[in-house]
Design an enzyme around this catalytic site. Structure first.
Site, mmCIF file in Angstrom:
data_model
loop_
_atom_site.group_PDB
_atom_site.id
_atom_site.type_symbol
_atom_site.label_atom_id
_atom_site.label_comp_id
_atom_site.label_asym_id
_atom_site.label_seq_id
_atom_site.Cartn_x
_atom_site.Cartn_y
_atom_site.Cartn_z
ATOM 1 N N ASP A 213 0.862 -1.177 0.000
ATOM 2 C CA ASP A 213 0.000 0.000 0.000
ATOM 3 C C ASP A 213 0.905 1.236 0.000
ATOM 4 O O ASP A 213 2.126 1.141 0.153
ATOM 5 C CB ASP A 213 -0.943 -0.024 1.200
ATOM 6 C CG ASP A 213 -2.258 0.705 0.908
ATOM 7 O OD1 ASP A 213 -2.255 1.627 0.071
ATOM 8 O OD2 ASP A 213 -3.289 0.350 1.513
ATOM 9 N N GLU A 418 -10.661 6.415 4.818
ATOM 10 C CA GLU A 418 -9.642 5.840 5.684
ATOM 11 C C GLU A 418 -9.759 6.340 7.125
ATOM 12 O O GLU A 418 -10.846 6.385 7.689
ATOM 13 C CB GLU A 418 -8.257 6.050 5.049
ATOM 14 C CG GLU A 418 -8.224 5.418 3.652
ATOM 15 C CD GLU A 418 -6.871 5.336 2.996
ATOM 16 O OE1 GLU A 418 -5.845 5.291 3.691
ATOM 17 O OE2 GLU A 418 -6.831 5.289 1.752
#
Length: 535
Positions: A213, A418
């Site tokens: 990521d 997020e």
């Protein structure tokens, strides 16, 4: 832009094309005028893998229309706690629904041919993109739903809840897998050699490439980047093949080169990574066709794709209440009436309707792209003689004095992604509850909740005549009016448990202390008008 990058890559010594990827997680959501589909939390409600496969195919075309051959989708997290800020990226709390939704992968990448090698990456040419199953593994199981935190669960629990959709994804030929920021029982996934190399690559025989990521290896240490050389070593030895290094690429290259020269990282590990990356590039046809195909440009936001998104909206709505008693349902609403009020922070706002990952990374309120708001949709649907009045946050006096026949109130969460979406309270954005109260205490009302997850609604439920969960539907708000006014029936069933109070969380279907406001699988149904007339 992508072509300029590619020209630079092709002018290097070996002329190997680079692969450019983008977060196209509900359509090609980075681009103005693209079709924005409902977020995964809504698609899980449809329980319709064929629909999701079509969405994958449409998304692939719109991503290709912008010159990009790789999408970081689907997110196959199993969100077990709605306090998690990425819960809207998860199809369901139930791994079986998430597994069925991996049919988006053959939509994005193409159907794996019958005679193709098993568990091998597959991308069928220039109309398709490489997909990415993410985030490996356990991202949806962190403690209290805290983003990037620790998933505490035994091996059997990990295998039975969080892993199954990876097996389906690999069987369907997924090209890449992205590693999760989170930890499993205290060990950072980006440094977890047992799971990345031992389980994913060796046991499951995954032959595509594993990607980190963004800043994923940096966060192996706490604080982030405190020992970057160690992070490079731990991440690469764990089995990560491609690393997202947004800024410090010179340092990364220097560190990795040194680690290989010193035999800390064996050349065989580098060869494995290169072999996997080249394999995916060859399978995609990137060597034959490295540049953007300009003939796809008319696919972006096409009418056909918008109709598909509108169908997805209709099928993702869940009717939670219809009438203060079952003898007098409020829905479907009449198209021909004197005067309708449309109110609420989400009734005339494309950005709020789409949520995070739309135009901007975090999303944005306002009419940020081309689409149909609820207010537009209602005006498009009702009889020309019906007056439709929009007032975002009316006071009770206004509502009483105008003699509306009924009101449609759309409230919900403001866009987030997020960690910014992590929430301990799970309330709708102000002044949502007061708008609801002012309207619903004065006139018959349908309340539409636009949110990335279930939110607190029980204290207000008795004021509400009809309640609809619309999740984050995207640009095609006409799908909401289609069902409200009875052109289509409500069919959606909750793919997440709707809690009463936050202190009950986590609470998932099958738990011993299961006391939801609306249980997993709940959803009232209505018949479309033509059907009602025929009866």
């Amino acid at each position: 832009m992508v072509n300029e990058f590619q020209e630079a890559a092709l002018s290097t010594r070996l002329g190997i094309p680079m692969i450019y990827g983008i977060d196209a997680v509900h359509g090609q959501n980075n681009v103005y005028n693209a079709t924005i589909f409902p977020h995964n939390v809504g698609l899980g409600v449809t329980r319709d893998p064929e629909l999701v496969k079509k969405i994958g195919a449409a998304t692939a075309l719109e991503v290709r229309a912008t010159g990009i051959p790789y999408a970081f989708a689907p997110c196959i997290a199993v969100c077990r706690d709605p306090r998690w800020g990425r819960c809207f990226e998860s199809y369901s709390e139930d791994h079986k629904i998430v597994q069925s939704m991996t049919d988006i992968i053959p939509g994005l990448q193409g159907d794996v041919p019958a005679d193709y090698p098993r568990n091998f990456p597959f991308v069928n040419g220039r109309t398709k993109v490489a997909g990415c199953a993410k985030h490996f593994v356990g991202d949806g199981g962190t403690i209290n739903g805290i983003n990037e935190n620790n998933t505490i669960i035994d091996w059997n629990g990990l295998l039975s809840i969080h892993m199954p959709a990876y097996l389906d994804s690999i069987r369907k030929g997924v090209a890449t897998v992205m590693v999760s920021y989170s930890s499993w029982n205290g060990k950072k996934m980006h440094a977890n050699r047992e799971l990345i190399t031992g389980y994913l690559k060796k046991k499951l025989k995954f032959k595509g490439f594993v990607i980190s990521d963004m800043w994923g290896i940096d966060r192996i240490t706490t604080p982030s980047r405190v020992n970057y050389t160690y992070s490079v070593q731990a991440g690469i030895l764990a089995g990560i093949d491609m690393v997202m290094v947004p800024e410090t690429y010179v340092e990364f290259i220097d560190d990795l080169t040194l680690l290989v020269k010193k035999n800390v990282i064996p050349m065989s590990r580098i060869d494995d990574a290169v072999r996997r990356i080249l394999r995916v590039k060859f399978i995609m046809g990137l060597f034959e066709n490295p540049m953007a195909d300009l003939s796809f440009v008319d696919q972006l936001g096409s009418q056909e794709h918008r109709e598909l998104a509108r169908e997805a909206v209709r099928k993702s709505l869940v009717l939670l209440k219809n009438g203060k008693n079952s003898e007098e349902p409020l829905l479907p609403l009449p198209k021909r009436t004197r005067k309708i009020l449309v109110a609420g922070s989400h009734a005339n706002d494309i950005g709020n309707q789409c949520g995070g990952w739309t135009i901007e990374w975090k999303g944005l309120s306002g009419n940020i792209t081309v689409g149909t708001t609820i207010f537009d949709a209602v005006k498009n649907t009702v009889d020309p003689l019906t007056e439709v009045v929009f007032n975002e946050n009316p006071n009770a006096e206004f509502v009483k004095s105008e003699n509306f026949d009924f009101a449609i109130v759309a409230i919900g969460e403001l866009p987030y992604v997020e960690t910014w979406g992590d929430s301990k309270t799970l309330t709708v954005a102000e002044p949502g509850y007061s708008t609801l109260t002012n309207v619903c205490e004065s006139v018959k009302c349908v309340v539409i909740i636009m949110s990335g997850r279930p939110v607190v609604i029980e204290p207000y439920l008795e004021k509400i005549d009809a309640l609809v969960a619309a999740w984050l539907p995207g640009t095609e708000g006409q799908g909401i009016a289609d069902v409200l006014f009875g052109d289509y029936g409500f069919t959606g069933k909750l793919a997440r448990t709707w809690f009463r109070r936050v202190d009950q969380l986590p609470m998932n279907v099958g738990d011993p202390h299961y006391d939801p406001l609306f249980p997993f699988g709940f959803g009232l149904e209505t018949a479309p008008r033509e059907l009602k007339a025929a009866q």
